[in-house]
Design an enzyme around this catalytic site. Structure first.
Site, short mmCIF file in Angstrom:
data_model
loop_
_atom_site.label_atom_id
_atom_site.label_comp_id
_atom_site.label_asym_id
_atom_site.label_seq_id
_atom_site.Cartn_x
_atom_site.Cartn_y
_atom_site.Cartn_z
CG HIS A 173 -1.69 1.29 1.38
ND1 HIS A 173 -2.58 1.80 0.46
CD2 HIS A 173 -1.62 2.19 2.40
CE1 HIS A 173 -3.04 2.97 0.91
NE2 HIS A 173 -2.48 3.23 2.07
CG HIS A 226 0.62 7.07 4.35
ND1 HIS A 226 1.13 6.28 3.35
CD2 HIS A 226 -0.65 6.64 4.55
CE1 HIS A 226 0.21 5.42 2.96
NE2 HIS A 226 -0.88 5.61 3.67
CD GLU A 228 -4.06 5.84 11.41
OE1 GLU A 228 -5.28 5.71 11.61
OE2 GLU A 228 -3.58 6.41 10.41
CG ASP A 229 -1.75 1.38 10.67
OD1 ASP A 229 -2.61 1.80 11.46
OD2 ASP A 229 -1.91 1.38 9.44
CG ASP A 255 -4.29 6.62 2.56
OD1 ASP A 255 -3.95 5.43 2.51
OD2 ASP A 255 -5.09 7.07 3.41
#
Length: 212
Positions: free
Chosen positions: A108, A132, A136-137, A202
């Site tokens: 991705h 990016h 967050e992940d 995204d």
């Protein structure tokens, strides 16, 4: 942000080590950044090691790089080297993650970076595209991104992450939902237009893979 689940690929993969960019030296912090006490020792913070990747994993990174490199030739050799380091960080950060399709999550951000390159975006934006989803992940932090790639990359990644975390409201019609999406994007643009370019790339890639 892209849909994913945390599936372990192989329990023998890298852990409890440091991230390094080559066979002999640790990934060098960006000289324009100002390390603070919490990020002055990147080896301890990243807890990952490029050396401990298997030969197959290193070859996989090279394969991904071969896909990305032709799209960023316009940025020159020096910028390309930095982008490759961002690819390594993204690969290791997302190592244990897969998309719902079953493919490695790293696909991705690479596709996002390729989309950004078609717009002839600068190196900082391409690196932010690769990174990016990391904060967050994964366990990567904004301070670590700044130490490795500078304040601009950190700022774009941080802005994109904030947009992703804006409250999701429930709407009864499509027009209101799209208006809210635009509102969120305009909020991001007040800081740096590149934030919204990364977010749009995204979302575009996610729309292309809606079946997953």
């Amino acid at each position: 942000n892209s849909n994913s689940n945390s599936n372990t690929l192989n329990s023998s993969k890298p852990s409890n080590h440091t991230l390094s960019s080559s066979s002999s030296s640790t990934l060098t912090p960006n000289p324009t950044s100002t390390p603070d006490q919490s990020t002055s020792t990147l080896e301890l913070d990243l807890d990952l090691d490029y050396h401990n990747l298997s030969p197959e994993d290193k070859q996989t990174i090279e394969t991904y790089w071969d896909q990305l490199l032709p799209n960023i030739n316009y940025l020159g050799t020096s910028n390309a080297c930095q982008i490759k380091e961002a690819l390594k960080v993204a690969f290791i950060s997302h190592y244990h993650q897969k998309r719902k399709s079953g493919e490695p999550f790293i696909i991705h951000p690479i596709e996002v970076a390729i989309l950004l390159s078609t717009l002839q975006m600068d190196a900082e934006t391409i690196m932010a595209g690769l990174l990016h989803d990391t904060v967050e992940d994964t366990n990567l932090t904004f301070n670590q991104i700044e130490n490795l790639f500078g304040h601009v990359v950190r700022s774009i990644v941080e802005g994109e992450t904030k947009v992703s975390k804006l409250p999701r409201l429930v709407f009864h019609n499509y027009a209101d939902e799209q208006a809210e999406n635009l509102r969120q994007m305009f909020i991001a643009m007040t800081d740096d237009y590149r934030i919204i370019i990364v977010k749009l790339a995204d979302r575009l890639h996610n729309m292309r893979t809606l079946q997953y």
